[in-house]
Structures are given as C-alpha cells and as structure tokens.
Design a protein around this motif. Structure first.
Motif: not given
Length: 117
Positions: A9-18, A20-23
């Motif tokens: 998250v700190a490196q700018g990667a999408p959060a796991a929740g995001a 999962l929401a996309d999936d």
C-alpha cells in the motif's frame, strides 16, 4: 538515511480490498453477460420452435390446398363441360322452336291456300 516504504500500500500498489472488489465486479459482469447470452439463446430456441411449428402447419395446409385445387379443378372442368352441353341443348331448343314455327307457318299457309281454292 532514508526510510523506504516496504508495504504494498505504501508503495502505491492497489489494496487487497480493491483487487477483490474489481474481481467481484468482473465476476458480476461475466455472470450478467452469461445470463444475457443464456436468455438470448433460449429466446432463439423458442423462435426456432415457433418457426418450425409454423412451417409444419403451412406445409400441411399447402398439401391440403393442392388437393383442394385438384378437386375444385375437376369440378370446374365438369361444370365447364356441363355448361357446354347446356349451351348446345339451348341452341337445339331454339332451333326446334324456329323449325316448329316454320312448320306451323307452312301448315297455316297450306290450310289457307286449300280453303281458298
């Protein structure tokens, strides 16, 4: 010394929740697409069945109508022959009337001639 972020998250990667929401959204879109395709396929299947039923009915009617046409044509041919026979009979009747009147006229003139002599 510099402190570099180590978390995703700190490196700018999408959060796991995001992710999962996309999936979930993609899965929902695919399910809707699959449902729409299934609905279209079933509608097409009903249309094909209806078309086949109409064709079967029409083919039966065409066979029946062809038979009716033959029957009616035979009746029409018979009626035309009967009509020609009646027209011949009518002409013969007219001729008999004319010939009969002619004979009556001859008889009258002979009777008048014989009576006057």
């Amino acid at each position: 010394m510099s402190i570099a972020p180590t978390s995703a998250v700190a490196q700018g990667a999408p959060a796991a929740g995001a992710l999962l929401a996309d999936d979930a959204r993609l899965a929902s879109d695919r399910a809707e697409d699959t449902a729409a395709l299934s609905h279209r396929w079933k509608k097409g299947q009903r249309m094909v069945a209806e078309g086949e039923k109409l064709m079967k009915r029409s083919n039966r009617r065409l066979v029946d109508l062809a038979r009716d046409i033959k029957s009616l044509q035979a009746k029409a041919d018979e009626a035309v022959a009967d009509q020609a026979k009646e027209e011949t009979s009518l002409a013969k009747g007219r001729q008999l009337i004319a010939d009969g009147r002619g004979l009556q006229g001859q008889a009258e003139s002979t009777s008048l001639t014989g009576a006057g002599a």
